[in-house]
Design a protein around this motif. Structure first.
Motif, short mmCIF file in Angstrom:
data_model
loop_
_atom_site.label_atom_id
_atom_site.label_comp_id
_atom_site.label_asym_id
_atom_site.label_seq_id
_atom_site.Cartn_x
_atom_site.Cartn_y
_atom_site.Cartn_z
N GLU A 47 0.72 -1.09 0.10
CA GLU A 47 -0.03 -0.08 0.05
C GLU A 47 0.90 1.22 0.18
O GLU A 47 0.58 2.39 -0.56
N LEU A 48 2.01 1.40 0.98
CA LEU A 48 2.88 2.25 0.75
C LEU A 48 3.59 2.57 -0.48
O LEU A 48 3.72 3.70 -0.99
N VAL A 49 4.06 1.48 -1.18
CA VAL A 49 4.78 1.69 -2.57
C VAL A 49 3.64 2.08 -3.51
O VAL A 49 3.98 2.94 -4.29
N GLU A 50 2.14 1.63 -3.51
CA GLU A 50 1.35 2.08 -4.29
C GLU A 50 1.18 3.58 -4.32
O GLU A 50 0.88 4.53 -5.38
N ALA A 51 1.05 4.04 -2.92
CA ALA A 51 0.74 5.33 -2.72
C ALA A 51 1.91 6.24 -3.31
O ALA A 51 1.86 7.41 -3.75
N ALA A 52 3.28 5.84 -2.94
CA ALA A 52 4.37 6.49 -3.53
C ALA A 52 4.68 6.74 -4.85
O ALA A 52 4.75 7.51 -5.34
N ILE A 53 4.05 5.37 -5.65
CA ILE A 53 4.12 5.53 -7.21
C ILE A 53 3.12 6.62 -7.71
O ILE A 53 3.38 7.10 -8.51
N ALA A 54 1.97 6.61 -7.06
CA ALA A 54 0.87 7.43 -7.23
C ALA A 54 1.26 8.94 -7.25
O ALA A 54 1.17 10.02 -7.95
N ALA A 55 2.04 9.27 -6.25
CA ALA A 55 2.55 10.64 -5.83
C ALA A 55 3.73 10.83 -6.73
O ALA A 55 3.84 12.23 -7.04
N ALA A 56 4.66 10.09 -7.03
CA ALA A 56 5.80 10.44 -7.93
C ALA A 56 5.19 10.55 -9.63
O ALA A 56 6.01 10.78 -10.13
N ASP A 57 4.16 9.98 -9.92
CA ASP A 57 3.85 9.84 -11.20
C ASP A 57 3.02 11.05 -11.86
O ASP A 57 2.07 11.28 -11.32
N ASP A 58 3.74 11.82 -12.73
CA ASP A 58 2.98 12.88 -13.32
C ASP A 58 2.70 12.60 -14.72
O ASP A 58 2.10 13.46 -15.59
N GLY A 59 2.79 11.21 -15.07
CA GLY A 59 2.04 10.73 -16.24
C GLY A 59 3.28 10.55 -17.27
O GLY A 59 3.05 9.87 -18.15
N ASP A 60 4.72 10.73 -17.12
CA ASP A 60 5.61 10.19 -17.85
C ASP A 60 6.37 8.73 -17.21
O ASP A 60 6.95 8.15 -17.99
N GLY A 61 5.89 8.40 -16.07
CA GLY A 61 6.36 7.06 -15.48
C GLY A 61 7.10 7.17 -14.23
O GLY A 61 7.49 8.34 -13.64
N VAL A 62 7.44 5.94 -13.68
CA VAL A 62 8.19 5.96 -12.27
C VAL A 62 9.25 4.77 -12.38
O VAL A 62 8.52 3.80 -12.83
N VAL A 63 10.32 5.11 -11.94
CA VAL A 63 11.38 4.13 -11.76
C VAL A 63 11.43 3.74 -10.24
O VAL A 63 11.39 4.52 -9.43
N LEU A 64 11.34 2.29 -10.18
CA LEU A 64 11.33 1.84 -8.81
C LEU A 64 13.01 1.37 -8.52
O LEU A 64 13.51 0.54 -9.31
N LEU A 65 13.18 1.37 -7.35
CA LEU A 65 14.59 1.04 -6.79
C LEU A 65 14.01 0.22 -5.51
O LEU A 65 13.33 0.86 -4.50
N ALA A 66 14.70 -1.08 -5.23
CA ALA A 66 14.45 -1.68 -4.06
C ALA A 66 15.57 -1.96 -3.29
O ALA A 66 16.78 -2.22 -3.92
N ASP A 67 15.66 -2.19 -1.85
CA ASP A 67 16.62 -2.52 -1.20
C ASP A 67 17.23 -3.80 -1.19
O ASP A 67 18.10 -4.60 -1.32
N LEU A 68 16.06 -4.96 -0.81
CA LEU A 68 16.33 -6.34 -0.79
C LEU A 68 15.18 -7.22 -0.62
O LEU A 68 13.94 -6.72 -0.36
N GLY A 69 15.16 -8.42 -0.81
CA GLY A 69 14.09 -9.50 -0.51
C GLY A 69 12.65 -9.16 -1.13
O GLY A 69 12.30 -9.04 -2.13
N SER A 70 11.65 -9.12 0.07
CA SER A 70 10.37 -8.89 -0.33
C SER A 70 10.02 -7.29 -0.97
O SER A 70 9.22 -7.23 -1.62
#
Length: 127
Positions: A47-70
């Protein structure tokens, strides 16, 4: 502008890396943190990831970076759900975030921002 979301098991780590990336990206990059679980503890919250994606996306797209595992698995699912609009970078967390923010601030497209994040591992090689 391409948004960037940093997903970590630790809220403090995600927020600190986001602050660094925004600053070193010239203050123009859109970088959001999605760290910890929904209660503020260690973990990953879709849910936090989805909210952050929505906040970061102005229509051009979003790049995700993850630390590890899950967090990687959570990002893979989010990228699949938003195919073509969200891309997961296989990149070192901090160096990749800074590289992505710098290129995003310069107006690069989704593929170029993702590639910059992934290429950051080559700048860290010792020897």
């Amino acid at each position: 502008m391409i948004g960037i979301v940093l997903v970590s098991h630790s809220r403090a780590l995600a927020e600190g890396a986001a602050e660094l990336a925004r600053t070193l990206g010239g203050g123009r990059a859109v970088v959001h943190a999605a760290g910890g679980d929904a209660d503020g503890g260690l973990g990953t919250s879709p849910e936090l990831v989805e909210a952050a994606i929505a906040a970061a996306d102005d229509g051009d797209g979003v790049v995700l970076l993850a630390d590890l595992g899950s967090s990687v698995l959570t990002c893979k699912l989010a990228a699949e759900d938003a195919a073509g609009r969200v891309a997961l970078a296989d990149a070192p967390f901090v160096e990749g975030a800074v590289a992505a923010a710098s290129l995003a601030a310069a107006g690069a497209d989704l593929a170029a921002v993702r590639a910059a994040a992934e290429d950051a591992r080559n700048h860290r090689k010792i020897s």
